[in-house]
Design a protein around this motif. Structure first.
Motif, PDB file in Angstrom:
ATOM      1  N   ILE A 170       0.810  -1.230   0.000  1.00 41.31           N
ATOM      2  CA  ILE A 170       0.000   0.000   0.000  1.00 41.31           C
ATOM      3  C   ILE A 170       0.845   1.284   0.000  1.00 41.31           C
ATOM      4  N   PRO A 171       1.879   1.411   0.863  1.00 47.86           N
ATOM      5  CA  PRO A 171       2.643   2.676   0.839  1.00 47.86           C
ATOM      6  C   PRO A 171       3.277   2.969  -0.528  1.00 47.86           C
ATOM      7  N   GLY A 172       3.767   1.954  -1.190  1.00 47.18           N
ATOM      8  CA  GLY A 172       4.382   2.153  -2.511  1.00 47.18           C
ATOM      9  C   GLY A 172       3.362   2.601  -3.554  1.00 47.18           C
ATOM     10  N   TYR A 173       2.180   2.006  -3.528  1.00 46.54           N
ATOM     11  CA  TYR A 173       1.125   2.412  -4.475  1.00 46.54           C
ATOM     12  C   TYR A 173       0.718   3.853  -4.227  1.00 46.54           C
ATOM     13  N   VAL A 174       0.680   4.240  -2.944  1.00 45.70           N
ATOM     14  CA  VAL A 174       0.271   5.619  -2.621  1.00 45.70           C
ATOM     15  C   VAL A 174       1.389   6.595  -3.011  1.00 45.70           C
ATOM     16  N   GLU A 175       2.630   6.217  -2.767  1.00 44.67           N
ATOM     17  CA  GLU A 175       3.740   7.088  -3.168  1.00 44.67           C
ATOM     18  C   GLU A 175       3.722   7.314  -4.677  1.00 44.67           C
ATOM     19  N   ASP A 176       3.491   6.242  -5.417  1.00 45.98           N
ATOM     20  CA  ASP A 176       3.492   6.347  -6.882  1.00 45.98           C
ATOM     21  C   ASP A 176       2.248   7.033  -7.430  1.00 45.98           C
ATOM     22  N   GLY A 177       1.234   7.233  -6.572  1.00 45.16           N
ATOM     23  CA  GLY A 177       0.002   7.874  -7.029  1.00 45.16           C
ATOM     24  C   GLY A 177      -0.947   6.917  -7.745  1.00 45.16           C
ATOM     25  N   VAL A 178      -0.614   5.614  -7.726  1.00 43.78           N
ATOM     26  CA  VAL A 178      -1.533   4.616  -8.297  1.00 43.78           C
ATOM     27  C   VAL A 178      -2.787   4.562  -7.420  1.00 43.78           C
ATOM     28  N   ALA A 179      -2.570   4.648  -6.109  1.00 46.71           N
ATOM     29  CA  ALA A 179      -3.681   4.867  -5.176  1.00 46.71           C
ATOM     30  C   ALA A 179      -3.479   6.261  -4.591  1.00 46.71           C
ATOM     31  N   HIS A 180      -4.581   6.932  -4.261  1.00 47.86           N
ATOM     32  CA  HIS A 180      -4.456   8.284  -3.702  1.00 47.86           C
ATOM     33  C   HIS A 180      -4.467   8.264  -2.184  1.00 47.86           C
ATOM     34  N   LEU A 181      -5.164   7.276  -1.625  1.00 48.52           N
ATOM     35  CA  LEU A 181      -5.237   7.113  -0.174  1.00 48.52           C
ATOM     36  C   LEU A 181      -4.994   5.655   0.158  1.00 48.52           C
ATOM     37  N   GLY A 182      -4.536   5.410   1.384  1.00 52.66           N
ATOM     38  CA  GLY A 182      -4.365   4.029   1.812  1.00 52.66           C
ATOM     39  C   GLY A 182      -4.576   3.931   3.304  1.00 52.66           C
ATOM     40  N   ILE A 183      -5.006   2.751   3.734  1.00 53.88           N
ATOM     41  CA  ILE A 183      -5.119   2.487   5.175  1.00 53.88           C
ATOM     42  C   ILE A 183      -4.137   1.375   5.508  1.00 53.88           C
ATOM     43  N   VAL A 184      -3.161   1.693   6.369  1.00 52.01           N
ATOM     44  CA  VAL A 184      -2.139   0.712   6.781  1.00 52.01           C
ATOM     45  C   VAL A 184      -1.750   0.948   8.228  1.00 52.01           C
ATOM     46  N   GLY A 185      -1.038  -0.039   8.798  1.00 52.13           N
ATOM     47  CA  GLY A 185      -0.447   0.163  10.115  1.00 52.13           C
ATOM     48  C   GLY A 185       0.697   1.160   9.981  1.00 52.13           C
ATOM     49  N   GLU A 186       0.836   2.012  10.998  1.00 57.01           N
ATOM     50  CA  GLU A 186       1.969   2.959  10.995  1.00 57.01           C
ATOM     51  C   GLU A 186       3.295   2.209  10.919  1.00 57.01           C
ATOM     52  N   ASN A 187       3.341   1.020  11.532  1.00 54.07           N
ATOM     53  CA  ASN A 187       4.558   0.212  11.491  1.00 54.07           C
ATOM     54  C   ASN A 187       4.969  -0.079  10.045  1.00 54.07           C
ATOM     55  N   VAL A 188       3.992  -0.450   9.212  1.00 53.17           N
ATOM     56  CA  VAL A 188       4.290  -0.776   7.812  1.00 53.17           C
ATOM     57  C   VAL A 188       4.660   0.490   7.031  1.00 53.17           C
ATOM     58  N   SER A 189       3.922   1.574   7.296  1.00 49.81           N
ATOM     59  CA  SER A 189       4.200   2.817   6.589  1.00 49.81           C
ATOM     60  C   SER A 189       5.591   3.349   6.936  1.00 49.81           C
ATOM     61  N   GLU A 190       5.929   3.355   8.231  1.00 46.32           N
ATOM     62  CA  GLU A 190       7.248   3.859   8.657  1.00 46.32           C
ATOM     63  C   GLU A 190       8.375   2.971   8.141  1.00 46.32           C
ATOM     64  N   GLU A 191       8.176   1.657   8.234  1.00 39.65           N
ATOM     65  CA  GLU A 191       9.234   0.753   7.777  1.00 39.65           C
ATOM     66  C   GLU A 191       9.481   0.925   6.278  1.00 39.65           C
ATOM     67  N   SER A 192       8.418   1.207   5.525  1.00 37.80           N
ATOM     68  CA  SER A 192       8.543   1.312   4.063  1.00 37.80           C
ATOM     69  C   SER A 192       9.348   2.542   3.652  1.00 37.80           C
ATOM     70  N   ASN A 193       9.359   3.569   4.515  1.00 36.00           N
ATOM     71  CA  ASN A 193      10.097   4.796   4.222  1.00 36.00           C
ATOM     72  C   ASN A 193       9.645   5.460   2.924  1.00 36.00           C
ATOM     73  N   ARG A 194       8.374   5.262   2.564  1.00 34.47           N
ATOM     74  CA  ARG A 194       7.850   5.870   1.336  1.00 34.47           C
ATOM     75  C   ARG A 194       7.485   7.318   1.587  1.00 34.47           C
ATOM     76  N   ASN A 195       7.518   8.084   0.535  1.00 33.48           N
ATOM     77  CA  ASN A 195       7.251   9.516   0.637  1.00 33.48           C
ATOM     78  C   ASN A 195       5.741   9.768   0.501  1.00 33.48           C
ATOM     79  N   VAL A 196       5.029   9.612   1.628  1.00 30.39           N
ATOM     80  CA  VAL A 196       3.573   9.810   1.646  1.00 30.39           C
ATOM     81  C   VAL A 196       3.237  10.690   2.856  1.00 30.39           C
ATOM     82  N   ASP A 197       2.025  11.246   2.854  1.00 32.57           N
ATOM     83  CA  ASP A 197       1.579  12.019   4.011  1.00 32.57           C
ATOM     84  C   ASP A 197       0.709  11.143   4.908  1.00 32.57           C
ATOM     85  N   THR A 198       0.971  11.192   6.217  1.00 39.11           N
ATOM     86  CA  THR A 198       0.066  10.528   7.154  1.00 39.11           C
ATOM     87  C   THR A 198      -0.988  11.561   7.520  1.00 39.11           C
TER      88      THR A 198
END
Ligand code: PRT
Ligand code: ZN
Length: 214
Positions: free
Chosen positions: A57-85
């Motif tokens: 999910i974080p990668g899809y949101v970073e790439d703009g393939v998805a505009h929003l995503g719901i994930v655990g903060e653990n997964v989002s932080e670990e991914s280090n993707r450039n998205v807004d929480t």
């Protein structure tokens, strides 16, 4: 690509799925969630729902393939993707913790110096170790982390804990909490004006639902 709809990515099947769907429904968004579907259109809001593995999910949101995503903060932080929480959602609360064998006399984080730690969260773990001036060997494994110490694969583990019963049943004790997590809504940094407006509407509805529950 249509810049006038919001594509929302949620976990297809797992601990986040039920509450993610419930939240979207509580916001008054109707859609047909036919079993096995990977994408569905909302019927009364300009949105599409994508059903994905949480790690993607974080990668899809970073790439703009998805505009929003719901994930655990653990997964989002670990991914280090450039998205807004953009919002904390209050469900799927858990923590990322370090566990050691129960018989190990643990006195503090310095005890981890020179040890090996098995984890699926190498980034968050290495940040924590660096912040505490500890040098340890990180063993990245993809699952069943808790078994590592009892089979001699590592001295310690760093994994998600909720009730603590998995650590306990593997002869481990929790000694450090390195990150506290809950489900969050993440957003792409490249929303159109229309999409930003839709997101604002959605956040307003989510906040109203949360206030009504408290
Ligand atoms: O298939 P996909 O990749 O989409 O899903 P997944 O298997 O990677 O993730 P999933 O569904 O297990 O978890 C999704 C999210 O739920 C996680 O990223 C966390 O944000 C959150 N969450 C909340 C948890 C837990 N609680 C949890 N208890 N994620 C995992 N666990 C596991 C943990 O890994 C450990 O094995 O449960 C065990 C510990 O639980 P206790 O209760 O015994 O302490
Ligand atoms: Zn996953």
């Amino acid at each position: 690509m249509n810049n006038n709809i919001l594509r929302i990515a949620i976990q297809k099947s797992g601990r986040l799925s039920e509450d993610s769907l419930k939240l979207i429904k509580e916001c008054g968004i109707r859609f047909d969630n036919g079993a096995g579907k990977l994408k569905t259109d909302a019927t009364n809001f300009p949105a599409e729902i994508l059903f994905l593995r949480d790690d993607d999910i974080p990668g899809y949101v970073e790439d703009g393939v998805a505009h929003l995503g719901i994930v655990g903060e653990n997964v989002s932080e670990e991914s280090n993707r450039n998205v807004d929480t953009v919002h904390k959602l209050g469900f799927s609360k858990c923590r990322l913790s370090i566990g050691v064998l129960r018989e190990h006399e643990y006195l503090g984080v310095q005890d981890l110096e020179g040890k090996s730690i098995a984890t699926t969260y190498p980034r968050l773990l290495s940040q924590y170790l660096a912040a505490n001036n500890v040098t340890a060997q990180i063993h990245e494994i993809s699952g069943s982390v808790e078994i590592a110490p009892s089979i001699g694969l590592a001295d310690a583990v760093c994994d998600i804990v909720s009730s603590g019963s998995t650590l306990l049943s593997n002869g481990l004790k929790e000694v450090e909490t390195i990150f506290r997590s809950e489900a969050v809504m993440i957003a792409s940094k490249h929303l159109s004006e229309v999409q930003q407006g839709l997101l604002d509407q959605l956040l307003f509805r989510i906040k109203s639902v949360q206030v009504a529950k408290n």
